[in-house]
Design a protein around this motif. Sequence first.
Motif, PDB file in Angstrom:
ATOM      1  N   THR A 194      57.986  14.955  43.496  1.00 14.82           N
ATOM      2  CA  THR A 194      57.514  16.210  43.763  1.00 14.82           C
ATOM      3  C   THR A 194      57.836  16.260  45.457  1.00 14.82           C
ATOM      4  OG1 THR A 194      55.359  14.718  44.767  1.00 14.82           O
ATOM      5  CG2 THR A 194      55.190  15.971  42.641  1.00 14.82           C
ATOM      6  N   LYS A 195      57.610  17.129  46.085  1.00 15.57           N
ATOM      7  CA  LYS A 195      58.082  17.409  47.410  1.00 15.57           C
ATOM      8  C   LYS A 195      57.075  17.125  48.438  1.00 15.57           C
ATOM      9  CE  LYS A 195      61.452  21.101  46.072  1.00 15.57           C
ATOM     10  NZ  LYS A 195      61.770  22.446  46.496  1.00 15.57           N
ATOM     11  N   VAL A 196      56.554  15.788  48.234  1.00 12.26           N
ATOM     12  CA  VAL A 196      55.709  15.364  49.254  1.00 12.26           C
ATOM     13  C   VAL A 196      56.370  14.258  50.312  1.00 12.26           C
ATOM     14  CG1 VAL A 196      53.598  13.789  49.712  1.00 12.26           C
ATOM     15  CG2 VAL A 196      53.539  15.369  47.440  1.00 12.26           C
ATOM     16  N   ALA A 197      56.078  14.702  51.552  1.00 15.54           N
ATOM     17  CA  ALA A 197      56.662  13.762  52.532  1.00 15.54           C
ATOM     18  C   ALA A 197      55.479  12.995  52.958  1.00 15.54           C
ATOM     19  CB  ALA A 197      57.320  14.517  53.944  1.00 15.54           C
ATOM     20  N   ALA A 198      55.344  11.631  53.054  1.00 17.12           N
ATOM     21  CA  ALA A 198      54.284  10.515  53.551  1.00 17.12           C
ATOM     22  C   ALA A 198      55.089   9.751  54.710  1.00 17.12           C
ATOM     23  CB  ALA A 198      53.804  10.106  52.169  1.00 17.12           C
ATOM     24  N   VAL A 199      54.233   9.458  55.591  1.00 22.31           N
ATOM     25  CA  VAL A 199      54.556   8.447  56.361  1.00 22.31           C
ATOM     26  C   VAL A 199      53.300   7.547  56.556  1.00 22.31           C
ATOM     27  CG1 VAL A 199      54.800   8.111  59.072  1.00 22.31           C
ATOM     28  CG2 VAL A 199      55.755  10.202  58.114  1.00 22.31           C
ATOM     29  N   CYS A 200      53.694   6.174  56.315  1.00 21.51           N
ATOM     30  CA  CYS A 200      52.513   5.211  56.483  1.00 21.51           C
ATOM     31  C   CYS A 200      53.008   4.217  57.825  1.00 21.51           C
ATOM     32  CB  CYS A 200      52.795   4.238  55.182  1.00 21.51           C
ATOM     33  SG  CYS A 200      52.280   5.170  53.855  1.00 21.51           S
ATOM     34  N   THR A 201      51.933   3.884  58.396  1.00 21.25           N
ATOM     35  CA  THR A 201      51.850   2.922  59.467  1.00 21.25           C
ATOM     36  C   THR A 201      51.473   1.624  59.050  1.00 21.25           C
ATOM     37  OG1 THR A 201      50.056   3.538  60.666  1.00 21.25           O
ATOM     38  CG2 THR A 201      52.176   4.740  61.260  1.00 21.25           C
ATOM     39  N   TYR A 202      52.060   0.451  59.542  1.00 20.45           N
ATOM     40  CA  TYR A 202      51.525  -0.754  59.271  1.00 20.45           C
ATOM     41  C   TYR A 202      51.397  -1.432  60.524  1.00 20.45           C
ATOM     42  CZ  TYR A 202      52.305  -0.556  54.213  1.00 20.45           C
ATOM     43  OH  TYR A 202      51.963   0.028  52.793  1.00 20.45           O
ATOM     44  N   LEU A 203      50.598  -2.680  60.695  1.00 22.79           N
ATOM     45  CA  LEU A 203      50.615  -3.463  61.856  1.00 22.79           C
ATOM     46  C   LEU A 203      51.841  -4.187  61.804  1.00 22.79           C
ATOM     47  CD1 LEU A 203      46.784  -4.582  61.756  1.00 22.79           C
ATOM     48  CD2 LEU A 203      47.936  -2.985  63.288  1.00 22.79           C
ATOM     49  N   ALA A 204      52.272  -4.787  62.801  1.00 25.15           N
ATOM     50  CA  ALA A 204      53.357  -5.493  63.139  1.00 25.15           C
ATOM     51  C   ALA A 204      53.186  -6.849  62.639  1.00 25.15           C
ATOM     52  CB  ALA A 204      54.169  -5.421  64.487  1.00 25.15           C
ATOM     53  N   ASP A 205      51.742  -7.225  62.649  1.00 29.04           N
ATOM     54  CA  ASP A 205      51.455  -9.002  62.642  1.00 29.04           C
ATOM     55  C   ASP A 205      51.237  -9.029  61.157  1.00 29.04           C
ATOM     56  OD1 ASP A 205      50.622 -11.414  63.193  1.00 29.04           O
ATOM     57  OD2 ASP A 205      48.672 -10.723  63.309  1.00 29.04           O
ATOM     58  N   VAL A 206      52.650  -9.116  60.326  1.00 24.72           N
ATOM     59  CA  VAL A 206      52.334  -9.368  59.028  1.00 24.72           C
ATOM     60  C   VAL A 206      53.373 -10.507  58.901  1.00 24.72           C
ATOM     61  CG1 VAL A 206      51.950  -7.186  57.952  1.00 24.72           C
ATOM     62  CG2 VAL A 206      54.371  -7.752  58.453  1.00 24.72           C
ATOM     63  N   THR A 207      53.386 -11.377  57.659  1.00 22.54           N
ATOM     64  CA  THR A 207      54.223 -12.297  57.302  1.00 22.54           C
ATOM     65  C   THR A 207      55.679 -11.913  56.847  1.00 22.54           C
ATOM     66  OG1 THR A 207      53.607 -12.507  55.037  1.00 22.54           O
ATOM     67  CG2 THR A 207      52.267 -13.737  56.489  1.00 22.54           C
ATOM     68  N   ALA A 208      56.502 -12.899  56.944  1.00 23.32           N
ATOM     69  CA  ALA A 208      57.876 -12.289  56.477  1.00 23.32           C
ATOM     70  C   ALA A 208      57.849 -11.932  55.064  1.00 23.32           C
ATOM     71  CB  ALA A 208      58.943 -13.281  56.448  1.00 23.32           C
ATOM     72  N   ASP A 209      57.236 -12.430  54.113  1.00 27.61           N
ATOM     73  CA  ASP A 209      57.090 -12.008  52.802  1.00 27.61           C
ATOM     74  C   ASP A 209      56.386 -10.641  52.520  1.00 27.61           C
ATOM     75  OD1 ASP A 209      58.240 -14.515  51.610  1.00 27.61           O
ATOM     76  OD2 ASP A 209      56.492 -15.178  51.331  1.00 27.61           O
ATOM     77  N   GLU A 210      55.130 -10.376  53.447  1.00 27.26           N
ATOM     78  CA  GLU A 210      54.638  -9.162  53.525  1.00 27.26           C
ATOM     79  C   GLU A 210      55.563  -7.813  53.885  1.00 27.26           C
ATOM     80  OE1 GLU A 210      49.871 -10.515  54.269  1.00 27.26           O
ATOM     81  OE2 GLU A 210      51.421 -10.345  55.932  1.00 27.26           O
ATOM     82  N   PHE A 211      56.218  -8.158  54.933  1.00 28.19           N
ATOM     83  CA  PHE A 211      57.279  -7.315  55.497  1.00 28.19           C
ATOM     84  C   PHE A 211      58.235  -7.097  54.592  1.00 28.19           C
ATOM     85  CE2 PHE A 211      61.211  -6.207  57.766  1.00 28.19           C
ATOM     86  CZ  PHE A 211      60.690  -5.377  58.594  1.00 28.19           C
ATOM     87  N   VAL A 212      58.788  -7.831  53.880  1.00 29.77           N
ATOM     88  CA  VAL A 212      59.756  -7.532  52.609  1.00 29.77           C
ATOM     89  C   VAL A 212      59.243  -6.647  51.699  1.00 29.77           C
ATOM     90  CG1 VAL A 212      61.113  -8.451  50.866  1.00 29.77           C
ATOM     91  CG2 VAL A 212      61.144  -9.438  53.123  1.00 29.77           C
ATOM     92  N   ALA A 213      58.018  -6.986  51.193  1.00 28.32           N
ATOM     93  CA  ALA A 213      57.145  -6.074  50.324  1.00 28.32           C
ATOM     94  C   ALA A 213      56.672  -4.672  50.713  1.00 28.32           C
ATOM     95  CB  ALA A 213      55.662  -6.975  49.877  1.00 28.32           C
ATOM     96  N   ILE A 214      56.379  -4.602  52.119  1.00 30.58           N
ATOM     97  CA  ILE A 214      56.171  -3.487  52.675  1.00 30.58           C
ATOM     98  C   ILE A 214      57.576  -2.650  52.433  1.00 30.58           C
ATOM     99  CG2 ILE A 214      55.804  -2.151  54.578  1.00 30.58           C
ATOM    100  CD1 ILE A 214      53.743  -4.339  55.375  1.00 30.58           C
TER     101      ILE A 214
END
Length: 68
Positions: A33-53
């Motif tokens: 579909t033609k949906v543009a989405a932007v998500c923000t995340y806190l910078a305080d995540v583990t390395a594993d969480e960052f990779v998953a995001i």
Amino acid sequence: MRAAGDTGWVSGTEQTKSFIEYELKINAALGATKVAAVCTYLADVTADEFVAIVMAHQDALDRPHTCS
């Protein structure tokens, strides 16, 4: 359509994991579909969480930490 989300309320590894699983389902449902989405995340995540995001999104940006 455009959408924006703020995940500031997501806290901890388990909540982050659950939210990323939710986002993957949303990505699958949106398909081509033609949906543009932007998500923000806190910078305080583990390395594993960052990779998953990053892996759960088509594109990702990371702003380097600045010293005040």
